[in-house]
Design a protein around this motif. Sequence first.
Motif, PDB file in Angstrom:
ATOM      1  N   HIS A 147     -10.175   7.332   4.942  1.00 57.08           N
ATOM      2  CA  HIS A 147     -11.417   8.046   4.647  1.00 57.08           C
ATOM      3  C   HIS A 147     -12.612   7.093   4.675  1.00 57.08           C
ATOM      4  CE1 HIS A 147     -14.370  10.694   2.944  1.00 57.08           C
ATOM      5  NE2 HIS A 147     -14.586   9.830   1.965  1.00 57.08           N
ATOM      6  N   LEU A 148     -12.457   5.908   4.051  1.00 55.74           N
ATOM      7  CA  LEU A 148     -13.547   4.916   4.066  1.00 55.74           C
ATOM      8  C   LEU A 148     -13.922   4.546   5.497  1.00 55.74           C
ATOM      9  CD1 LEU A 148     -12.503   2.391   1.244  1.00 55.74           C
ATOM     10  CD2 LEU A 148     -14.453   3.963   1.205  1.00 55.74           C
ATOM     11  N   ALA A 149     -12.910   4.466   6.375  1.00 55.41           N
ATOM     12  CA  ALA A 149     -13.142   4.083   7.773  1.00 55.41           C
ATOM     13  C   ALA A 149     -13.496   5.289   8.637  1.00 55.41           C
ATOM     14  CB  ALA A 149     -11.900   3.383   8.333  1.00 55.41           C
ATOM     15  N   ARG A 150     -13.564   6.460   8.032  1.00 56.69           N
ATOM     16  CA  ARG A 150     -13.810   7.720   8.773  1.00 56.69           C
ATOM     17  C   ARG A 150     -12.877   7.840   9.976  1.00 56.69           C
ATOM     18  NH1 ARG A 150     -16.042   7.827   4.593  1.00 56.69           N
ATOM     19  NH2 ARG A 150     -18.120   8.656   4.098  1.00 56.69           N
ATOM     20  N   LEU A 151     -11.593   7.616   9.685  1.00 51.55           N
ATOM     21  CA  LEU A 151     -10.561   7.713  10.724  1.00 51.55           C
ATOM     22  C   LEU A 151      -9.682   8.911  10.401  1.00 51.55           C
ATOM     23  CD1 LEU A 151      -8.878   4.223  11.377  1.00 51.55           C
ATOM     24  CD2 LEU A 151     -10.101   5.631  13.038  1.00 51.55           C
ATOM     25  N   GLY A 152      -9.628   9.879  11.279  1.00 53.83           N
ATOM     26  CA  GLY A 152      -8.731  11.009  11.075  1.00 53.83           C
ATOM     27  C   GLY A 152      -7.314  10.612  11.457  1.00 53.83           C
ATOM     28  N   ILE A 153      -6.392  10.613  10.495  1.00 59.83           N
ATOM     29  CA  ILE A 153      -4.986  10.358  10.833  1.00 59.83           C
ATOM     30  C   ILE A 153      -4.157  11.504  10.265  1.00 59.83           C
ATOM     31  CG2 ILE A 153      -5.188   7.838  11.008  1.00 59.83           C
ATOM     32  CD1 ILE A 153      -4.006   7.608   8.214  1.00 59.83           C
ATOM     33  N   LEU A 209       0.840  -1.197   0.000  1.00 57.56           N
ATOM     34  CA  LEU A 209       0.000   0.000   0.000  1.00 57.56           C
ATOM     35  C   LEU A 209       0.875   1.246   0.000  1.00 57.56           C
ATOM     36  CD1 LEU A 209      -2.686  -0.972   2.690  1.00 57.56           C
ATOM     37  CD2 LEU A 209      -2.858  -1.207   0.218  1.00 57.56           C
ATOM     38  N   VAL A 251     -26.261  19.226   8.870  1.00 61.41           N
ATOM     39  CA  VAL A 251     -25.959  18.428   7.680  1.00 61.41           C
ATOM     40  C   VAL A 251     -26.577  19.077   6.439  1.00 61.41           C
ATOM     41  CG1 VAL A 251     -26.173  16.165   6.584  1.00 61.41           C
ATOM     42  CG2 VAL A 251     -25.905  16.329   9.067  1.00 61.41           C
ATOM     43  N   VAL A 285      -3.490   4.532   1.767  1.00 58.34           N
ATOM     44  CA  VAL A 285      -3.755   4.695   3.208  1.00 58.34           C
ATOM     45  C   VAL A 285      -4.767   5.809   3.439  1.00 58.34           C
ATOM     46  CG1 VAL A 285      -2.741   5.399   5.417  1.00 58.34           C
ATOM     47  CG2 VAL A 285      -1.551   3.737   3.968  1.00 58.34           C
ATOM     48  N   ILE A 296      -8.208   4.526   2.473  1.00 64.59           N
ATOM     49  CA  ILE A 296      -8.748   3.580   3.464  1.00 64.59           C
ATOM     50  C   ILE A 296      -9.186   4.336   4.720  1.00 64.59           C
ATOM     51  CG2 ILE A 296      -8.189   1.627   4.970  1.00 64.59           C
ATOM     52  CD1 ILE A 296      -6.073   0.816   2.789  1.00 64.59           C
ATOM     53  N   TYR A 298       1.958   4.124   8.521  1.00 65.30           N
ATOM     54  CA  TYR A 298       0.814   3.220   8.321  1.00 65.30           C
ATOM     55  C   TYR A 298       0.995   2.428   7.042  1.00 65.30           C
ATOM     56  CZ  TYR A 298      -2.204   4.933  12.107  1.00 65.30           C
ATOM     57  OH  TYR A 298      -2.741   5.217  13.325  1.00 65.30           O
ATOM     58  N   GLU A 338       3.450  -0.371   7.747  1.00 65.29           N
ATOM     59  CA  GLU A 338       2.918  -1.394   8.666  1.00 65.29           C
ATOM     60  C   GLU A 338       1.787  -2.186   8.028  1.00 65.29           C
ATOM     61  OE1 GLU A 338       1.838   1.014  11.960  1.00 65.29           O
ATOM     62  OE2 GLU A 338       3.768   0.768  12.977  1.00 65.29           O
ATOM     63  N   LEU A 339       0.864  -1.489   7.376  1.00 65.11           N
ATOM     64  CA  LEU A 339      -0.267  -2.187   6.769  1.00 65.11           C
ATOM     65  C   LEU A 339       0.218  -3.098   5.639  1.00 65.11           C
ATOM     66  CD1 LEU A 339      -3.059   0.579   6.662  1.00 65.11           C
ATOM     67  CD2 LEU A 339      -2.553  -1.051   8.470  1.00 65.11           C
TER      68      LEU A 339
END
Lengths: 95, 484
Positions: A13-19, A3, A93, A8, A11, A27, A30-31
């Motif tokens: 964004h799809l998981a709605r994870l702010g990194i 990857l 919204v 990264v 992904i 990442y 590691e991934l």
Amino acid sequence: MSLDSSDVKKIAHLARLGISDDAVPEYATELSRILELVEQMNAVDTSAVSPMAHPQDVVQRLRPDEVTETDNRDGFQGVAPATEDGLYLVPRVIE
Amino acid sequence: MHNKTIAELSAGLSAGEFSSVELTEACIQRISTLAGRSNCFITQTPERALEDAKHADQRRATGDFGPLTGIPIAHKDIFCTQGIRSSCASKMLDSFVSPYESTVSAKLKAAGTVLLGKTNMDEFAMGSSNETSFYGPVRNPWNHDVVPGGSSGGSAACVAARLASAATGTDTGGSIRQPAALCGITGLKPTYGRVSRYGMIAFASSLDQAGPMTRTAQDAAMMLQAMAGFDERDSTSVDVGVPDYSANLADSIDGLTIGLPREYFAEGLDSGVGDVLEQALETLRKLGATTVDIDLPNTSLAVPAYYVVAPAECSSNLSRMDGVRFGYRCEDPVDLEDLYKRSRGEGFGEEVKRRIMIGTYALSAGYYDAYYLKAQRVRRLISDDFTRAFDQVDVIMGPTAPSVAFALGSKTDDPIGMYLSDIYTIAVNLAGLPAMSVPCGFADELPVGLQIIGKPFEESRLLNVAHQFQQATDWHQRAPQEYL
């Protein structure tokens, strides 16, 4: 499968994870290593094997469509970050 | 009092040697002075414990009681306990006071147990060393510089340190058995579907299973008796009768056939651990058991398949932590997407984020067949290996973990190395089988665990074998010097 940084970010964004941008290269490394481990599965041909979802191969149980739980909205909303008039509050919204 | 097993405490309560309140006060005192050394508790509940104890004494006085009435225990902080913080060792749920009760904790409460507190664990049960907790790592009572194992590290440490006679744990890839081995206690992962998952914060739903962590097999039987059973609230709960788990403990194991998977005694197993296991097997042979070598040819595929199935299911399960209905919410979100992303980015720790991303990737459009479906197919191969083996043996044995407890911090920068510490436990979860870890000796002055794997729903046989082993050995009676 290796990857890169754009994978990264997609992904996350799809998981709605702010990194943070700084963390993205690490990442990616590691991934990719985890996927390398995972891909050892490909050493075996499984085309004739059916997938196993439940260890006892139990099928989904059905029940009559009857009310079995009592209302506990106040209890559940008591642990919410923000509520008003029984509704959960989030940023606007629709303008 | 703290050195007594549940069976001994139960007999003492019945004989009137002490009350549950006296016993509970002694536990609270010990926890307040000693728990900090290992950091095994996230939340201590002394007021609740004393209330439970008073109630238990009343029940015993009126004749309305069972063997566990008045026995102080602790719950892994993955179980939702109404009115008590249920954090799953995550910043995400740091302020989450559960509005409802898990089936496991409700059943143990109904049995009359006394709740001493909620134990530390890896965040959302993702880890094998108890170092991913938001509340700091747990230290092994046998040596405070090494890990207790994980994810049920706090439960294992608290039982090993004699702070509670039993604790609950959960096991998705080894999270009861591996810390039980590393802390020198007895741990049982039941058959998938045997114990209800309702109210147990979900990690990987097709693998998660709750079980007891105790000092002896006899105590594990007593705990499992209260925990097991069909539950309508868990759609994967299996409706089969619960036997009397204590009934067969005393049976002889003369004639028992033990399968030893060649793959579990191969390269990668620490030689000191291997030597200890050989002595344990010799003890079992003296009790009349025979050992035969068997093959589980797909063993090497278990860790790879697990690291698709578990992250995929975790990415789905943890999507409910969105900063809207419960749990952590970031400051001043500018819009809904920002609220989701920052709440989750700030609320989850590194290992949890890694697994969510792997799972999200494996389930994303175009990759589902190559990863998740492939892993589910490999899973059947692994399960079939066990089925074939059980045609010729009664139980399977091997090491619980490839080495004794490792130094704190030694594997935190090496996720893959950490994953491989569960190499002997993960296949059992994929196949949904029951398995135990029992103390069987020491290597480098740290405990070694013997893993016993059984056929589906044969927990009674595992408990019988473990109990007979414990009648012939005293490893389970050893306690760390500092906590004697």
